[in-house]
Design a protein around this motif. Structure first.
Motif, PDB file in Angstrom:
ATOM      1  N   ASP A   1       1.050  -1.204  -0.043  1.00  0.00           N
ATOM      2  CA  ASP A   1      -0.116  -0.005   0.029  1.00  0.00           C
ATOM      3  C   ASP A   1       1.025   1.284  -0.079  1.00  0.00           C
ATOM      4  OD1 ASP A   1      -2.428  -1.351  -0.050  1.00  0.00           O
ATOM      5  OD2 ASP A   1      -2.767  -1.507   1.937  1.00  0.00           O
ATOM      6  N   ASN A   2       1.823   1.371   0.857  1.00  0.00           N
ATOM      7  CA  ASN A   2       2.984   2.375   0.570  1.00  0.00           C
ATOM      8  C   ASN A   2       3.258   2.486  -0.671  1.00  0.00           C
ATOM      9  OD1 ASN A   2       3.424   3.254   3.587  1.00  0.00           O
ATOM     10  ND2 ASN A   2       4.527   1.383   4.136  1.00  0.00           N
ATOM     11  N   LEU A   3       3.616   1.524  -1.329  1.00  0.00           N
ATOM     12  CA  LEU A   3       4.303   1.654  -2.670  1.00  0.00           C
ATOM     13  C   LEU A   3       3.159   2.245  -3.662  1.00  0.00           C
ATOM     14  CD1 LEU A   3       6.356  -1.705  -3.047  1.00  0.00           C
ATOM     15  CD2 LEU A   3       6.996   0.681  -2.556  1.00  0.00           C
ATOM     16  N   ASP A   4       2.165   1.657  -3.671  1.00  0.00           N
ATOM     17  CA  ASP A   4       1.187   2.275  -4.540  1.00  0.00           C
ATOM     18  C   ASP A   4       0.902   3.895  -4.430  1.00  0.00           C
ATOM     19  OD1 ASP A   4       0.308  -0.175  -5.989  1.00  0.00           O
ATOM     20  OD2 ASP A   4      -1.291  -0.486  -4.825  1.00  0.00           O
ATOM     21  N   CYS A   5       0.674   3.942  -2.921  1.00  0.00           N
ATOM     22  CA  CYS A   5       0.341   5.557  -2.401  1.00  0.00           C
ATOM     23  C   CYS A   5       1.588   6.446  -2.679  1.00  0.00           C
ATOM     24  CB  CYS A   5       0.257   5.450  -0.985  1.00  0.00           C
ATOM     25  SG  CYS A   5      -0.607   6.895  -0.482  1.00  0.00           S
TER      26      CYS A   5
ATOM     27  N   ASP B   1      -6.417  -4.333  -4.222  1.00  0.00           N
ATOM     28  CA  ASP B   1      -7.456  -3.591  -3.560  1.00  0.00           C
ATOM     29  C   ASP B   1      -8.337  -3.151  -4.786  1.00  0.00           C
ATOM     30  OD1 ASP B   1      -9.164  -1.224  -2.856  1.00  0.00           O
ATOM     31  OD2 ASP B   1      -7.861  -0.946  -1.246  1.00  0.00           O
ATOM     32  N   ALA B   2      -9.254  -3.652  -4.999  1.00  0.00           N
ATOM     33  CA  ALA B   2     -10.135  -3.019  -6.244  1.00  0.00           C
ATOM     34  C   ALA B   2     -10.582  -1.651  -6.171  1.00  0.00           C
ATOM     35  CB  ALA B   2     -11.632  -4.319  -6.403  1.00  0.00           C
ATOM     36  N   ARG B   3     -10.896  -1.065  -5.155  1.00  0.00           N
ATOM     37  CA  ARG B   3     -11.267   0.463  -5.317  1.00  0.00           C
ATOM     38  C   ARG B   3     -10.196   1.160  -5.790  1.00  0.00           C
ATOM     39  NH1 ARG B   3     -12.980   0.390   0.587  1.00  0.00           N
ATOM     40  NH2 ARG B   3     -11.337  -0.959   0.588  1.00  0.00           N
ATOM     41  N   LEU B   4      -8.855   0.834  -5.196  1.00  0.00           N
ATOM     42  CA  LEU B   4      -7.679   1.703  -5.616  1.00  0.00           C
ATOM     43  C   LEU B   4      -7.383   1.510  -7.148  1.00  0.00           C
ATOM     44  CD1 LEU B   4      -5.449   3.329  -5.199  1.00  0.00           C
ATOM     45  CD2 LEU B   4      -4.357   1.449  -3.789  1.00  0.00           C
TER      46      LEU B   4
ATOM     47  N   CYS C   1       4.943   3.780  11.050  1.00  0.00           N
ATOM     48  CA  CYS C   1       3.671   3.640  10.367  1.00  0.00           C
ATOM     49  C   CYS C   1       2.640   4.635  11.006  1.00  0.00           C
ATOM     50  CB  CYS C   1       2.998   2.305  10.966  1.00  0.00           C
ATOM     51  SG  CYS C   1       3.847   0.697   9.791  1.00  0.00           S
ATOM     52  N   ARG C   2       3.072   5.076  12.369  1.00  0.00           N
ATOM     53  CA  ARG C   2       2.133   6.097  12.889  1.00  0.00           C
ATOM     54  C   ARG C   2       2.252   7.513  11.955  1.00  0.00           C
ATOM     55  NH1 ARG C   2       2.008  10.255  15.810  1.00  0.00           N
ATOM     56  NH2 ARG C   2       4.139  10.172  16.345  1.00  0.00           N
ATOM     57  N   LEU C   3       3.461   7.869  11.879  1.00  0.00           N
ATOM     58  CA  LEU C   3       3.768   9.124  11.104  1.00  0.00           C
ATOM     59  C   LEU C   3       3.293   8.965   9.768  1.00  0.00           C
ATOM     60  CD1 LEU C   3       7.615   9.627  12.278  1.00  0.00           C
ATOM     61  CD2 LEU C   3       5.768  11.138  12.646  1.00  0.00           C
ATOM     62  N   CYS C   4       3.515   7.878   9.007  1.00  0.00           N
ATOM     63  CA  CYS C   4       3.040   7.694   7.828  1.00  0.00           C
ATOM     64  C   CYS C   4       1.651   7.733   7.516  1.00  0.00           C
ATOM     65  CB  CYS C   4       3.619   6.485   6.929  1.00  0.00           C
ATOM     66  SG  CYS C   4       3.412   6.365   5.513  1.00  0.00           S
ATOM     67  N   ALA C   5       0.829   7.124   8.526  1.00  0.00           N
ATOM     68  CA  ALA C   5      -0.611   7.102   8.622  1.00  0.00           C
ATOM     69  C   ALA C   5      -1.021   8.616   8.655  1.00  0.00           C
ATOM     70  CB  ALA C   5      -1.062   6.487   9.647  1.00  0.00           C
ATOM     71  N   GLN C   6      -0.470   9.421   9.565  1.00  0.00           N
ATOM     72  CA  GLN C   6      -0.701  10.821   9.764  1.00  0.00           C
ATOM     73  C   GLN C   6      -0.646  11.756   8.360  1.00  0.00           C
ATOM     74  OE1 GLN C   6       1.095  12.318  13.517  1.00  0.00           O
ATOM     75  NE2 GLN C   6       1.090  14.250  12.431  1.00  0.00           N
TER      76      GLN C   6
ATOM     77  N   GLN D   1      -8.313   7.766  -2.781  1.00  0.00           N
ATOM     78  CA  GLN D   1      -8.496   6.244  -2.650  1.00  0.00           C
ATOM     79  C   GLN D   1      -6.973   5.825  -2.026  1.00  0.00           C
ATOM     80  OE1 GLN D   1     -11.381   4.553  -2.533  1.00  0.00           O
ATOM     81  NE2 GLN D   1     -10.120   3.328  -1.265  1.00  0.00           N
ATOM     82  N   ALA D   2      -6.036   6.124  -2.760  1.00  0.00           N
ATOM     83  CA  ALA D   2      -4.394   5.648  -2.327  1.00  0.00           C
ATOM     84  C   ALA D   2      -4.139   5.996  -0.895  1.00  0.00           C
ATOM     85  CB  ALA D   2      -3.740   6.223  -3.498  1.00  0.00           C
ATOM     86  N   THR D   3      -4.573   7.170  -0.423  1.00  0.00           N
ATOM     87  CA  THR D   3      -4.194   7.782   0.837  1.00  0.00           C
ATOM     88  C   THR D   3      -4.865   7.111   1.928  1.00  0.00           C
ATOM     89  OG1 THR D   3      -5.348   9.988   0.327  1.00  0.00           O
ATOM     90  CG2 THR D   3      -3.026  10.112   0.260  1.00  0.00           C
ATOM     91  N   LYS D   4      -6.422   6.800   1.630  1.00  0.00           N
ATOM     92  CA  LYS D   4      -7.063   6.438   2.453  1.00  0.00           C
ATOM     93  C   LYS D   4      -6.635   4.827   2.770  1.00  0.00           C
ATOM     94  CE  LYS D   4     -11.442   5.383   3.995  1.00  0.00           C
ATOM     95  NZ  LYS D   4     -10.801   4.585   5.235  1.00  0.00           N
ATOM     96  N   THR D   5      -6.501   4.194   1.710  1.00  0.00           N
ATOM     97  CA  THR D   5      -6.091   2.688   1.885  1.00  0.00           C
ATOM     98  C   THR D   5      -4.653   2.641   2.476  1.00  0.00           C
ATOM     99  OG1 THR D   5      -7.206   1.978  -0.393  1.00  0.00           O
ATOM    100  CG2 THR D   5      -5.383   0.644   0.579  1.00  0.00           C
ATOM    101  N   CYS D   6      -3.838   3.459   2.177  1.00  0.00           N
ATOM    102  CA  CYS D   6      -2.363   3.374   2.988  1.00  0.00           C
ATOM    103  C   CYS D   6      -2.620   3.906   4.517  1.00  0.00           C
ATOM    104  CB  CYS D   6      -1.556   4.319   2.091  1.00  0.00           C
ATOM    105  SG  CYS D   6       0.312   3.988   2.546  1.00  0.00           S
ATOM    106  N   GLY D   7      -3.327   4.994   4.500  1.00  0.00           N
ATOM    107  CA  GLY D   7      -3.545   5.443   6.099  1.00  0.00           C
ATOM    108  C   GLY D   7      -4.218   4.342   6.745  1.00  0.00           C
ATOM    109  N   ASP D   8      -5.033   3.577   6.328  1.00  0.00           N
ATOM    110  CA  ASP D   8      -5.643   2.650   7.170  1.00  0.00           C
ATOM    111  C   ASP D   8      -4.682   1.550   7.450  1.00  0.00           C
ATOM    112  OD1 ASP D   8      -8.034   4.240   7.022  1.00  0.00           O
ATOM    113  OD2 ASP D   8      -9.229   2.887   5.445  1.00  0.00           O
ATOM    114  N   SER D   9      -4.016   1.060   6.287  1.00  0.00           N
ATOM    115  CA  SER D   9      -3.098   0.004   6.629  1.00  0.00           C
ATOM    116  C   SER D   9      -2.045   0.585   7.588  1.00  0.00           C
ATOM    117  CB  SER D   9      -2.256  -0.354   5.103  1.00  0.00           C
ATOM    118  OG  SER D   9      -2.690  -1.336   4.606  1.00  0.00           O
ATOM    119  N   CYS D  10      -1.465   1.536   7.267  1.00  0.00           N
ATOM    120  CA  CYS D  10      -0.416   2.023   8.330  1.00  0.00           C
ATOM    121  C   CYS D  10      -1.094   2.221   9.793  1.00  0.00           C
ATOM    122  CB  CYS D  10       0.291   3.337   7.540  1.00  0.00           C
ATOM    123  SG  CYS D  10       1.563   3.104   6.560  1.00  0.00           S
ATOM    124  N   ALA D  11      -2.198   2.612   9.880  1.00  0.00           N
ATOM    125  CA  ALA D  11      -2.862   2.963  11.208  1.00  0.00           C
ATOM    126  C   ALA D  11      -3.002   1.491  12.040  1.00  0.00           C
ATOM    127  CB  ALA D  11      -4.337   3.410  11.081  1.00  0.00           C
TER     128      ALA D  11
END
Lengths: 154, 154, 154, 154
Positions: B60-64, D82-85, B114-119, B95-105
């Protein structure tokens, strides 16, 4: 404000470079890539009779943006740090910021966006040059593989 | 300090977006791309028994990172501004920041990176969402082509 | 089938490199970037006990993908061709494909995706090395600026 | 020849998309990104009195190149699919190839490089549109997380 410095401080393995110096270079590179992308586009919005003179500047902007973006990504990875690879990419970025900085400087008086972009290129070039002596030179690569983080303790 | 705001202020054509808002989004995107690249690499440096759990986060990091970098470049170009294209890419970045933010969180308590990246992802997602209503919606694209800077006065 | 060769043949200015050689390098680079991105992701899908051993390979894949993509873009621009910049970026790509090819080759027997990726890296490295002698060396840069397409006839 | 299809066939986890279809899209995207980068540069080499008319085409080329490159990278990662992303990024690429294809098509008769680039954009747009129905629609995202490769068996 970027997260670059904080990300470095929370890195779970050792980084063989001073954090301050490294985060300054990464931030300069991402900022320079943005300035170059914006400058290329600003050049394209100049009056028709200005455009031909700016063609080379636009091309140098695009090269510099691509190279700075790739270099920032390489420097943002510290795992398995390979001095030869890092050094070669940093050298390419020094050349790209020098070439683009010179191109933009030629139009600094006519175009404020070129003046700003030249300034960003020059700052980035300087930050990159300051980093080079701290990258273990290729010749000393003998001990490099063993410093690679992911290979330790595995 | 980045050059984003200054580059906007020296743009030779009109920009149909509030400069402050736009420069904030671009800066958030480039900073988020860096944080994601660094977080992916930090994850790869975590102890062996942590790695499998982090595989999805790395991806998710790489996609984002890739999507934020492309979106920052698109938003840094204002010539011929096409609301449909810009909007579609901004939606992908949301969508990318939402997906990655959720993953990191999910790993925020175990891993400070991960906390910083989610933020960073959450801030960027918010900045992108604030921008959307100011992009002329696709339906109103009728008048778009005529607003394209390089086509005026040529 | 790519458009690289055809795009070269329809270029409106002179290109100081043999078209065949140049299009082969560009195609190798874009293909290698894809293979490296896919290999990094395939590594992340390997069983949990394999992952730690693949961390370095993943990182080398990511560096190589970013550097090959940037190098392909630089070589796809011929306007104002600057031998020093092109050469520096090509040298970085040679180092990146060498480093990643070596990393992947270490896992060729266990992982077919690593074997394929190593092969793509080696082919690309060879294509890049074949290009180098045809790039005007930095020392001869004296006549370079005048060959720059957009500066001619302006 | 690219490695895309072979990399897909050696992927260690399941991919929820037909390999042929997916590899065709990825190859179209990387080829289109190259064609767009080359077309932007070819435009910059056209005679001075042609340049202003091509400014919009250059900008669309640059947006399309950046978006196609990012989309190819996202589609080359299958872990944690992730289909949405994926869908959001594919939609952005459809818009980018449509916008750039239309821009280039306007200059197809005058400039062979624009004709080729328009053709590459149209082929890529079609390949992307063919992919969309096979991406699980956002609404059905309920079962998506469980299909994510790295989360299985961990």
């Amino acid at each position: 404000m970027t997260y670059t410095a904080q990300m470095l401080d929370t890195y779970p393995a050792e980084i063989n470079l001073e954090h301050d110096r490294l985060s300054r270079v990464i931030d300069a590179l991402t900022s320079c890539a943005q300035a170059c992308t914006a400058c290329a586009d600003a050049c394209l919005s100049e009056p028709a009779d200005e455009l031909p003179r700016l063609a080379r500047c636009i091309r140098d902007n695009l090269d510099c943006a691509d190279i700075c973006t790739a270099t920032a990504a390489v420097l943002s990875r510290h795992t398995g740090y390979d001095a030869r690879l890092t050094k070669a990419q940093v050298e390419a970025a020094i050349q790209a910021t020098k070439t683009c900085g010179d191109s933009c400087a030629e139009h600094s008086e006519q175009h404020e966006h070129c003046r700003l972009c030249a300034q960003s290129c020059q700052e980035t070039e300087q930050a990159l040059r300051d980093l080079v002596p701290h990258l273990t030179p290729s010749g000393a690569g003998v001990q490099q593989p063993h410093q690679a983080a992911p290979q330790q303790g595995i």
